[in-house]
Design an enzyme around this catalytic site. Structure first.
Site, PDB file in Angstrom:
ATOM      1  N   CYS A   2       0.854  -1.186   0.000  1.00  0.00           N
ATOM      2  CA  CYS A   2       0.000   0.000   0.000  1.00  0.00           C
ATOM      3  C   CYS A   2       0.889   1.233   0.000  1.00  0.00           C
ATOM      4  O   CYS A   2       1.916   1.279   0.659  1.00  0.00           O
ATOM      5  CB  CYS A   2      -0.943   0.084   1.186  1.00  0.00           C
ATOM      6  SG  CYS A   2      -2.126  -1.246   1.277  1.00  0.00           S
ATOM      7  N   ARG A  27       3.876  -0.436  -4.799  1.00  0.00           N
ATOM      8  CA  ARG A  27       3.570  -0.896  -3.443  1.00  0.00           C
ATOM      9  C   ARG A  27       2.229  -1.631  -3.374  1.00  0.00           C
ATOM     10  O   ARG A  27       1.859  -2.161  -2.304  1.00  0.00           O
ATOM     11  CB  ARG A  27       3.540   0.285  -2.483  1.00  0.00           C
ATOM     12  CG  ARG A  27       4.854   1.020  -2.390  1.00  0.00           C
ATOM     13  CD  ARG A  27       4.738   2.213  -1.485  1.00  0.00           C
ATOM     14  NE  ARG A  27       4.609   1.827  -0.104  1.00  0.00           N
ATOM     15  CZ  ARG A  27       5.618   1.683   0.731  1.00  0.00           C
ATOM     16  NH1 ARG A  27       6.836   1.894   0.319  1.00  0.00           N
ATOM     17  NH2 ARG A  27       5.421   1.318   1.973  1.00  0.00           N
ATOM     18  N   TRP A  74      -2.668  -2.760  -1.662  1.00  0.00           N
ATOM     19  CA  TRP A  74      -2.333  -4.181  -1.746  1.00  0.00           C
ATOM     20  C   TRP A  74      -3.212  -4.832  -0.685  1.00  0.00           C
ATOM     21  O   TRP A  74      -2.998  -4.639   0.513  1.00  0.00           O
ATOM     22  CB  TRP A  74      -0.850  -4.399  -1.438  1.00  0.00           C
ATOM     23  CG  TRP A  74      -0.411  -5.815  -1.662  1.00  0.00           C
ATOM     24  CD1 TRP A  74      -0.014  -6.376  -2.833  1.00  0.00           C
ATOM     25  CD2 TRP A  74      -0.316  -6.851  -0.684  1.00  0.00           C
ATOM     26  NE1 TRP A  74       0.314  -7.695  -2.648  1.00  0.00           N
ATOM     27  CE2 TRP A  74       0.140  -8.014  -1.335  1.00  0.00           C
ATOM     28  CE3 TRP A  74      -0.580  -6.919   0.676  1.00  0.00           C
ATOM     29  CZ2 TRP A  74       0.343  -9.226  -0.674  1.00  0.00           C
ATOM     30  CZ3 TRP A  74      -0.386  -8.124   1.349  1.00  0.00           C
ATOM     31  CH2 TRP A  74       0.082  -9.256   0.665  1.00  0.00           C
ATOM     32  N   ASN A 100      -1.567   2.569   5.512  1.00  0.00           N
ATOM     33  CA  ASN A 100      -0.671   1.489   5.088  1.00  0.00           C
ATOM     34  C   ASN A 100      -0.293   0.736   6.345  1.00  0.00           C
ATOM     35  O   ASN A 100       0.254   1.328   7.278  1.00  0.00           O
ATOM     36  CB  ASN A 100       0.567   2.092   4.413  1.00  0.00           C
ATOM     37  CG  ASN A 100       1.675   1.072   4.227  1.00  0.00           C
ATOM     38  OD1 ASN A 100       1.414  -0.126   4.094  1.00  0.00           O
ATOM     39  ND2 ASN A 100       2.914   1.525   4.218  1.00  0.00           N
ATOM     40  N   GLY A 101      -0.595  -0.564   6.378  1.00  0.00           N
ATOM     41  CA  GLY A 101      -0.291  -1.365   7.573  1.00  0.00           C
ATOM     42  C   GLY A 101      -1.466  -2.275   7.878  1.00  0.00           C
ATOM     43  O   GLY A 101      -2.322  -2.505   7.022  1.00  0.00           O
ATOM     44  N   GLU A 481      17.843 -17.422  -6.859  1.00  0.00           N
ATOM     45  CA  GLU A 481      17.427 -16.104  -7.338  1.00  0.00           C
ATOM     46  C   GLU A 481      16.837 -16.194  -8.753  1.00  0.00           C
ATOM     47  O   GLU A 481      15.820 -15.560  -9.054  1.00  0.00           O
ATOM     48  CB  GLU A 481      18.634 -15.152  -7.284  1.00  0.00           C
ATOM     49  CG  GLU A 481      18.392 -13.760  -7.797  1.00  0.00           C
ATOM     50  CD  GLU A 481      17.285 -12.981  -7.088  1.00  0.00           C
ATOM     51  OE1 GLU A 481      16.763 -13.456  -6.061  1.00  0.00           O
ATOM     52  OE2 GLU A 481      16.920 -11.914  -7.591  1.00  0.00           O
ATOM     53  N   LYS A 485      13.070 -15.079  -9.696  1.00  0.00           N
ATOM     54  CA  LYS A 485      12.766 -14.092 -10.746  1.00  0.00           C
ATOM     55  C   LYS A 485      11.754 -14.667 -11.715  1.00  0.00           C
ATOM     56  O   LYS A 485      10.789 -14.021 -12.064  1.00  0.00           O
ATOM     57  CB  LYS A 485      14.032 -13.682 -11.528  1.00  0.00           C
ATOM     58  CG  LYS A 485      15.013 -12.766 -10.861  1.00  0.00           C
ATOM     59  CD  LYS A 485      14.553 -11.374 -10.573  1.00  0.00           C
ATOM     60  CE  LYS A 485      13.866 -11.279  -9.253  1.00  0.00           C
ATOM     61  NZ  LYS A 485      14.567 -10.933  -8.079  1.00  0.00           N
ATOM     62  N   GLU A 488       8.152 -15.254 -10.117  1.00  0.00           N
ATOM     63  CA  GLU A 488       7.366 -14.106  -9.667  1.00  0.00           C
ATOM     64  C   GLU A 488       6.860 -13.225 -10.809  1.00  0.00           C
ATOM     65  O   GLU A 488       5.841 -12.569 -10.658  1.00  0.00           O
ATOM     66  CB  GLU A 488       8.132 -13.267  -8.641  1.00  0.00           C
ATOM     67  CG  GLU A 488       9.327 -12.526  -9.167  1.00  0.00           C
ATOM     68  CD  GLU A 488      10.046 -11.725  -8.082  1.00  0.00           C
ATOM     69  OE1 GLU A 488       9.418 -11.295  -7.117  1.00  0.00           O
ATOM     70  OE2 GLU A 488      11.273 -11.532  -8.235  1.00  0.00           O
ATOM     71  N   HIS A 504      18.488 -36.302  -4.233  1.00  0.00           N
ATOM     72  CA  HIS A 504      17.803 -36.708  -3.008  1.00  0.00           C
ATOM     73  C   HIS A 504      16.305 -36.460  -3.093  1.00  0.00           C
ATOM     74  O   HIS A 504      15.648 -36.278  -2.073  1.00  0.00           O
ATOM     75  CB  HIS A 504      18.422 -35.979  -1.804  1.00  0.00           C
ATOM     76  CG  HIS A 504      19.873 -36.308  -1.635  1.00  0.00           C
ATOM     77  ND1 HIS A 504      20.303 -37.476  -1.041  1.00  0.00           N
ATOM     78  CD2 HIS A 504      20.984 -35.662  -2.041  1.00  0.00           C
ATOM     79  CE1 HIS A 504      21.626 -37.513  -1.072  1.00  0.00           C
ATOM     80  NE2 HIS A 504      22.068 -36.419  -1.682  1.00  0.00           N
ATOM     81  N   LYS A 603       6.051  -4.246  -3.826  1.00  0.00           N
ATOM     82  CA  LYS A 603       7.495  -4.173  -3.672  1.00  0.00           C
ATOM     83  C   LYS A 603       7.955  -4.164  -2.221  1.00  0.00           C
ATOM     84  O   LYS A 603       8.871  -4.851  -1.834  1.00  0.00           O
ATOM     85  CB  LYS A 603       8.021  -2.916  -4.368  1.00  0.00           C
ATOM     86  CG  LYS A 603       9.531  -2.844  -4.304  1.00  0.00           C
ATOM     87  CD  LYS A 603      10.132  -2.491  -5.609  1.00  0.00           C
ATOM     88  CE  LYS A 603      11.621  -2.669  -5.613  1.00  0.00           C
ATOM     89  NZ  LYS A 603      12.039  -3.990  -6.029  1.00  0.00           N
TER      90      LYS A 603
HETATM   91  C1  F6R Z   1      11.988 -10.415  -5.314  1.00  0.00           C
HETATM   92  C2  F6R Z   1      11.886  -9.344  -4.351  1.00  0.00           C
HETATM   93  C3  F6R Z   1      11.597  -9.672  -2.941  1.00  0.00           C
HETATM   94  C4  F6R Z   1      12.404  -8.772  -2.001  1.00  0.00           C
HETATM   95  C5  F6R Z   1      11.975  -9.015  -0.553  1.00  0.00           C
HETATM   96  C6  F6R Z   1      12.812  -8.226   0.425  1.00  0.00           C
HETATM   97  O1  F6R Z   1      12.278  -9.960  -6.581  1.00  0.00           O
HETATM   98  O2  F6R Z   1      12.009  -8.191  -4.699  1.00  0.00           O
HETATM   99  O3  F6R Z   1      11.840 -11.011  -2.682  1.00  0.00           O
HETATM  100  O4  F6R Z   1      13.751  -9.025  -2.176  1.00  0.00           O
HETATM  101  O5  F6R Z   1      10.629  -8.666  -0.398  1.00  0.00           O
HETATM  102  O6  F6R Z   1      12.701  -6.863   0.199  1.00  0.00           O
HETATM  103  P1  F6R Z   1      13.756  -5.841   0.771  1.00  0.00           P
HETATM  104  O7  F6R Z   1      15.056  -6.106   0.134  1.00  0.00           O
HETATM  105  O8  F6R Z   1      13.195  -4.500   0.423  1.00  0.00           O
HETATM  106  O9  F6R Z   1      13.800  -6.065   2.257  1.00  0.00           O
END
Ligand code: F6R
Length: 608
Positions: A2, A27, A74, A100-101, A481, A485, A488, A504, A603
């Protein structure tokens, strides 16, 4: 999660709030809404879906006014529909709140308020706030907000406007970020700096428990005990043009391509010509670093993957016992950590709720905290003893890319710095490491110049349903990673494994329709990776390998190969991750996905 914005000044409210919300859409994008006061009347407009739906409605029929608040959602409590969209209002539609929260005790407060006669129109936790403010209102909006907040538990950053105070926005925060931005004859509030960057660079980061009231000519702040405090004004370093897509289709692609320049600028900022490493506010003395016996890294998601690589660096080169721990797990156990332990929090946003809580737990145990953050003045940065900013610039794409490599570089430089203090890195190795790091930007450019090849491969793999990612050693976290990527942003199921673990269990998943991406650059575990690739091929699985230029052998066992320039094993993740970022990007584009705003994600994860 949010985004909230607010403005009081002389400009047209619709456009100021929309520009701010656009910058915060990463957000959350389930719904959006704004409220303003025009001729003493509170007006509200909200729409389900992305911001453009609200934008279209406001273009046809603007709200008007010069004071207002806005929200991009969100969803946590209640469906992502118009009814549940913010702003929420009281019974008389005279008070509007954006939040937000999460208000954790909302069910109990709501039923109490309903018994008192308040009528609710949404399923959200937030709606209790305007009703509580209504209940406590006695002529003073700020006092009513303070009294209302005494009845709620949870995390919040809120902004409130009311017909009774048509020139004032009241804001408060507890656990969720909020920044106040100072203009000339106008003031702004936002969840995050990008929303206000086009207007001003002078900001005040509201602290937990503080309440503020803004008019166009004044900003006043009160501490939790009700005392008025003088605000600490900070200047933001980021330039507004960093927020443009610069001709790229998506922020994610722009951010992938920014990586070489970020590496160059961080290296020139942190590494002197003679190879000395410089950090401005590392927070621990040299003696404290000498005494250090253990590091516990705290992070989530991509930042945790960076932390797993940091662990390997610190263990290999500093001989320092290091764990990389997921914050949502760490915070709910009683971790064993003595006085020689350093907690290292890694977070792009600096606002991730679990990471923030984990450092609060560490501080309650009197442990030192060093954070690695991107966003200046963020909560994690402010609450840590020291901070290493990664200087990656604003990361807008929801999928983290440039922050990952900038976090890796920060830890590589920290390793050099500590290696000097702890005498674990000799001059020869130090020189070699510095040369390798200085060569990284150019090598990254070589990979980026092959984007077309990667795009063609993405076309070939774009229709699969499932995929596996394998790596070993320094490139095991890169496999995690790469899988994150892909899943997501393209919604293809992808799982990363340490390649040695494959036999395993997970190897049972291999078939002709489930490709494996194998991260296999030259290095100590290369041969083992080749064996793993052969095992997949023997079971009719397709393999896409990431390998080192000049490695012809791998062509014989993998179906497709993406080459990266040669590099030492320990810094190879800075290169091997880039083809995986591009691969995920192009696959998602081919599948018609909204790369910068993947479904269900936001994000900055400021709720648990
Ligand atoms: C994946 C991604 C998330 C963030 C995670 C931590 O692409 O962006 O997995 O890495 O939410 O976020 P930060 O780094 O802001 O604590």
């Amino acid at each position: 999660m949010c985004g909230i914005v607010g403005y009081v000044g002389r400009k047209d409210i619709d456009s100021v709030l929309l520009v701010g919300l656009e910058r915060l859409e990463y957000r959350g994008y389930d719904s959006a809404g704004i409220a303003s006061i025009l001729d003493g009347e509170l007006l509200v407009r909200k729409r389900r879906g992305k911001l453009r739906v609200l934008d279209e409605s406001l273009r046809l029929n603007p709200l008007g006014g010069t004071i207002g608040i806005g929200h991009t959602r969100w969803a946590t409590h209640g469906d992502p529909n118009e009814q549940n969209a913010h702003p929420h209002v009281d019974c008389n539609c005279a008070i509007a709140v954006v939040h937000n929260g999460i208000i954790e005790n909302y069910a109990e407060v709501r039923s109490r308020l309903q018994k008192e006669g308040h009528v609710f129109s949404s399923e959200t936790d937030t709606e209790v706030l305007p009703h509580l403010i209504e209940k406590h209102f006695n002529g003073d909006l700020r006092q009513a907000v303070v009294s209302a907040l005494k009845e709620v538990e949870g995390a919040y950053a809120i902004a409130v406007i009311a017909e009774s105070s048509p020139d004032t926005i009241v804001v408060a925060r507890h656990g969720s970020p909020l920044v106040i931005a100072l203009g000339k004859g106008e003031n702004f509030i936002a969840s995050d700096v990008p929303a206000i960057l086009p207007h001003t660079k002078n900001v005040i980061y509201l602290k937990d428990g503080q309440v503020a009231s803004l008019t166009r000519d004044s900003v006043r702040i009160w501490s939790p005990d009700g005392q008025e405090v003088s605000p600490e004004v900070k200047r933001i370093e980021w330039e507004a043009d960093l927020l443009d897509k610069a001709g790229y289709d998506y922020y994610m692609l722009k951010e992938i391509h920014e990586q070489p320049a970020i590496m160059e600028s961080v290296l020139s900022r942190r590494l002197s010509p003679s190879g000395d490493v410089n950090f401005e506010n590392i927070g621990l003395t040299k003696q404290e670093f000498v005494n250090l016996g253990r590091i516990i890294i705290q992070a989530c998601g991509t930042s945790w993957h960076a932390g797993l690589i940091g662990k390997l660096l610190f263990e290999e080169l500093l001989r320092l016992h290091t764990e990389a721990d997921i914050s949502s797990e760490f915070r709910y156990r009683n971790p064993v950590a003595g006085g020689d332990t350093l907690i290292m929090a890694i977070s792009q946003s600096g606002e991730t709720a679990d990471t923030l809580e984990s450092i609060r737990i560490a501080k309650s145990k009197f442990l030192k905290v060093l954070s690695i953050c991107n966003v200046m003045g963020s909560s994690i940065a402010r609450e840590s003893d020291g901070v290493i900013y990664i200087h990656a610039g604003p990361e807008i794409g929801v999928a983290s890319t440039k922050a990952f490599t900038a976090q890796l570089l920060a830890m590589a430089l920290l390793t050099l710095y500590l290696g000097g203090i702890k005498w674990t890195i000799n001059d020869e190795l130090r020189k070699e490491m510095i040369e390798e790091l200085r060569a990284i930007p150019q090598k990254m450019r070589t990979i980026l110049a092959r984007a077309d090849e990667i795009e063609a491969l993405a076309e070939k793999y774009a229709s699969v349903q499932n995929s596996l990612f394998l790596g070993r050693g320094y490139n095991y976290p890169v496999a995690l990673e790469g899988a994150l990527k892909l899943k997501e942003i393209s919604y293809i199921h992808a799982t990363g494994y340490p390649a040695g673990e494959f036999k395993h269990g997970p190897i049972a998943l291999v078939d002709k329709d489930t490709p494996t991406v194998a991260v296999a650059p030259q290095g100590p575990v290369y041969r083992k990776m080749v064996s793993n690739i052969c095992e997949v091929r023997a079971r009719k699985g397709k393999v896409l390998a990431v390998a080192t230029e000049g490695d012809d052998e791998i062509k014989g066992c993998a179906d497709d190969v993406i080459y990266v320039p040669p590099c030492c094993d320990r810094f190879s993740p800075l290169l091997t991750v880039i083809p995986l970022q591009l691969f995920a990007y192009y696959v998602a584009v081919k599948r018609g996905c909204d790369v910068d705003k993947p479904r269900n994600l936001a994000k900055s994860v400021t709720v648990e």
